[in-house]
Design a protein around this motif. Structure first.
Motif, PDB file in Angstrom:
ATOM      1  N   ARG A  27       1.325  -6.983   8.889  1.00 59.33           N
ATOM      2  CA  ARG A  27       2.296  -6.926   7.803  1.00 59.33           C
ATOM      3  C   ARG A  27       1.699  -7.243   6.441  1.00 59.33           C
ATOM      4  O   ARG A  27       2.378  -7.051   5.431  1.00 59.33           O
ATOM      5  CB  ARG A  27       3.431  -7.911   8.098  1.00 59.33           C
ATOM      6  CG  ARG A  27       2.939  -9.329   8.323  1.00 59.33           C
ATOM      7  CD  ARG A  27       4.083 -10.285   8.593  1.00 59.33           C
ATOM      8  NE  ARG A  27       3.583 -11.596   8.985  1.00 59.33           N
ATOM      9  CZ  ARG A  27       3.119 -12.501   8.135  1.00 59.33           C
ATOM     10  NH1 ARG A  27       3.079 -12.235   6.838  1.00 59.33           N
ATOM     11  NH2 ARG A  27       2.683 -13.670   8.580  1.00 59.33           N
ATOM     12  N   THR A  28       0.460  -7.729   6.405  1.00 58.56           N
ATOM     13  CA  THR A  28      -0.178  -8.143   5.160  1.00 58.56           C
ATOM     14  C   THR A  28      -1.247  -7.173   4.682  1.00 58.56           C
ATOM     15  O   THR A  28      -2.103  -7.546   3.885  1.00 58.56           O
ATOM     16  CB  THR A  28      -0.793  -9.540   5.299  1.00 58.56           C
ATOM     17  OG1 THR A  28      -1.774  -9.539   6.343  1.00 58.56           O
ATOM     18  CG2 THR A  28       0.283 -10.570   5.610  1.00 58.56           C
ATOM     19  N   SER A  30      -1.187  -4.880   2.556  1.00 58.20           N
ATOM     20  CA  SER A  30      -1.180  -4.678   1.116  1.00 58.20           C
ATOM     21  C   SER A  30      -1.920  -5.764   0.351  1.00 58.20           C
ATOM     22  O   SER A  30      -2.198  -5.599  -0.841  1.00 58.20           O
ATOM     23  CB  SER A  30       0.257  -4.569   0.599  1.00 58.20           C
ATOM     24  OG  SER A  30       0.980  -5.761   0.860  1.00 58.20           O
ATOM     25  N   SER A  31      -2.263  -6.875   0.994  1.00 59.14           N
ATOM     26  CA  SER A  31      -2.968  -7.962   0.331  1.00 59.14           C
ATOM     27  C   SER A  31      -4.486  -7.852   0.446  1.00 59.14           C
ATOM     28  O   SER A  31      -5.204  -8.626  -0.192  1.00 59.14           O
ATOM     29  CB  SER A  31      -2.514  -9.311   0.885  1.00 59.14           C
ATOM     30  OG  SER A  31      -2.958  -9.492   2.217  1.00 59.14           O
ATOM     31  N   TYR A  32      -4.992  -6.910   1.229  1.00 65.44           N
ATOM     32  CA  TYR A  32      -6.420  -6.779   1.485  1.00 65.44           C
ATOM     33  C   TYR A  32      -7.074  -5.746   0.577  1.00 65.44           C
ATOM     34  O   TYR A  32      -6.488  -4.699   0.283  1.00 65.44           O
ATOM     35  CB  TYR A  32      -6.686  -6.368   2.936  1.00 65.44           C
ATOM     36  CG  TYR A  32      -6.403  -7.432   3.956  1.00 65.44           C
ATOM     37  CD1 TYR A  32      -7.405  -8.302   4.361  1.00 65.44           C
ATOM     38  CD2 TYR A  32      -5.142  -7.560   4.528  1.00 65.44           C
ATOM     39  CE1 TYR A  32      -7.153  -9.281   5.307  1.00 65.44           C
ATOM     40  CE2 TYR A  32      -4.886  -8.540   5.470  1.00 65.44           C
ATOM     41  CZ  TYR A  32      -5.893  -9.392   5.857  1.00 65.44           C
ATOM     42  OH  TYR A  32      -5.649 -10.361   6.803  1.00 65.44           O
ATOM     43  N   THR A  33      -8.296  -6.058   0.161  1.00 62.42           N
ATOM     44  CA  THR A  33      -9.175  -5.027  -0.357  1.00 62.42           C
ATOM     45  C   THR A  33      -9.726  -4.241   0.832  1.00 62.42           C
ATOM     46  O   THR A  33     -10.115  -4.834   1.837  1.00 62.42           O
ATOM     47  CB  THR A  33     -10.326  -5.639  -1.164  1.00 62.42           C
ATOM     48  OG1 THR A  33      -9.804  -6.171  -2.389  1.00 62.42           O
ATOM     49  CG2 THR A  33     -11.392  -4.610  -1.486  1.00 62.42           C
ATOM     50  N   ARG A  52      -9.022  -2.021  -4.302  1.00 66.02           N
ATOM     51  CA  ARG A  52      -8.315  -3.291  -4.340  1.00 66.02           C
ATOM     52  C   ARG A  52      -6.918  -3.148  -3.784  1.00 66.02           C
ATOM     53  O   ARG A  52      -6.395  -2.051  -3.611  1.00 66.02           O
ATOM     54  CB  ARG A  52      -8.283  -3.833  -5.770  1.00 66.02           C
ATOM     55  CG  ARG A  52      -9.677  -4.098  -6.360  1.00 66.02           C
ATOM     56  CD  ARG A  52     -10.353  -5.309  -5.729  1.00 66.02           C
ATOM     57  NE  ARG A  52      -9.667  -6.547  -6.075  1.00 66.02           N
ATOM     58  CZ  ARG A  52      -9.840  -7.220  -7.206  1.00 66.02           C
ATOM     59  NH1 ARG A  52     -10.725  -6.802  -8.101  1.00 66.02           N
ATOM     60  NH2 ARG A  52      -9.156  -8.332  -7.433  1.00 66.02           N
ATOM     61  N   SER A  53      -6.292  -4.282  -3.503  1.00 64.59           N
ATOM     62  CA  SER A  53      -5.018  -4.287  -2.786  1.00 64.59           C
ATOM     63  C   SER A  53      -3.928  -3.472  -3.460  1.00 64.59           C
ATOM     64  O   SER A  53      -3.139  -2.806  -2.784  1.00 64.59           O
ATOM     65  CB  SER A  53      -4.541  -5.727  -2.579  1.00 64.59           C
ATOM     66  OG  SER A  53      -4.377  -6.394  -3.826  1.00 64.59           O
ATOM     67  N   SER A  54      -3.894  -3.507  -4.772  1.00 66.65           N
ATOM     68  CA  SER A  54      -2.871  -2.765  -5.508  1.00 66.65           C
ATOM     69  C   SER A  54      -3.194  -1.284  -5.636  1.00 66.65           C
ATOM     70  O   SER A  54      -2.312  -0.495  -5.971  1.00 66.65           O
ATOM     71  CB  SER A  54      -2.689  -3.360  -6.899  1.00 66.65           C
ATOM     72  OG  SER A  54      -3.831  -3.119  -7.697  1.00 66.65           O
ATOM     73  N   ASN A  74       0.047   1.754   0.894  1.00 66.49           N
ATOM     74  CA  ASN A  74       0.440   0.460   1.435  1.00 66.49           C
ATOM     75  C   ASN A  74       1.721   0.536   2.261  1.00 66.49           C
ATOM     76  O   ASN A  74       1.927  -0.273   3.165  1.00 66.49           O
ATOM     77  CB  ASN A  74       0.600  -0.555   0.309  1.00 66.49           C
ATOM     78  CG  ASN A  74      -0.737  -0.989  -0.261  1.00 66.49           C
ATOM     79  OD1 ASN A  74      -1.781  -0.798   0.354  1.00 66.49           O
ATOM     80  ND2 ASN A  74      -0.707  -1.577  -1.455  1.00 66.49           N
ATOM     81  N   ASN A  77       0.372   1.557   5.573  1.00 69.17           N
ATOM     82  CA  ASN A  77      -0.753   0.749   6.056  1.00 69.17           C
ATOM     83  C   ASN A  77      -1.979   1.609   6.371  1.00 69.17           C
ATOM     84  O   ASN A  77      -2.607   1.474   7.429  1.00 69.17           O
ATOM     85  CB  ASN A  77      -0.355  -0.056   7.295  1.00 69.17           C
ATOM     86  CG  ASN A  77       0.427  -1.303   6.963  1.00 69.17           C
ATOM     87  OD1 ASN A  77       0.960  -1.456   5.862  1.00 69.17           O
ATOM     88  ND2 ASN A  77       0.502  -2.219   7.920  1.00 69.17           N
ATOM     89  N   GLN A 100     -10.544 -10.149   2.338  1.00 69.35           N
ATOM     90  CA  GLN A 100      -9.600 -11.022   1.657  1.00 69.35           C
ATOM     91  C   GLN A 100     -10.172 -11.648   0.400  1.00 69.35           C
ATOM     92  O   GLN A 100      -9.407 -12.017  -0.498  1.00 69.35           O
ATOM     93  CB  GLN A 100      -9.114 -12.126   2.604  1.00 69.35           C
ATOM     94  CG  GLN A 100      -8.281 -11.622   3.763  1.00 69.35           C
ATOM     95  CD  GLN A 100      -7.790 -12.744   4.636  1.00 69.35           C
ATOM     96  OE1 GLN A 100      -8.574 -13.389   5.338  1.00 69.35           O
ATOM     97  NE2 GLN A 100      -6.489 -12.993   4.602  1.00 69.35           N
TER      98      GLN A 100
END
Length: 126
Positions: A27-28, A30-33, A52-54, A74, A77, A100
């Motif tokens: 579920r995370t 979107s937070s990872y490079t 990058r995550s964004s 994102n 996924n 991370q």
């Protein structure tokens, strides 16, 4: 925490194109490079591209800049690597990876990435 599954590798002619995809669990995502690396026979694993995550910042190795494009979705996924103008120098096993935090301040270092896919073979014939 994160599992990566790659697809899209194969055999192409010089000058052709391939699109690699990497599906991530968790579920995370979107937070990872996210990064792509490759390893040719008898050579070290090297950086190819990262995002990058964004999705607002990307990085490319000089050898692929202008030919490869990294992107991510994102909501799904997934991260992709669109490869064009392929040459035999691009022949390698390609790996998807998730990070991370940057090792030594660099997202280009393989040591930044704690999660790796199984690898997918890309072969470019001459």
């Amino acid at each position: 925490q994160v599992q990566l599954v790659e697809s899209g590798g194969g055999l192409v002619q010089t000058g052709g194109s391939l699109r690699l995809s990497c599906a991530a669990s968790g579920r995370t995502f979107s937070s990872y490079t996210m990064g792509w690396f490759r390893q040719a026979p008898g050579k070290e694993r090297v950086f190819v591209a990262a995002i990058r995550s964004s999705g607002s910042i990307t990085y490319y190795a000089d050898s692929v800049k202008g030919r490869f494009t990294i992107s991510r979705d994102n909501a799904k996924n997934t991260v992709s690597l669109q490869m064009t103008s392929l040459t035999p120098e691009d022949t390698a096993v390609y790996y998807c990876a998730a990070a991370q935090a940057p090792y030594g301040g660099s997202w280009l270092s393989s040591r930044s990435y704690g999660y790796w896919g199984q690898g997918t073979q890309v072969t470019v014939s001459s």
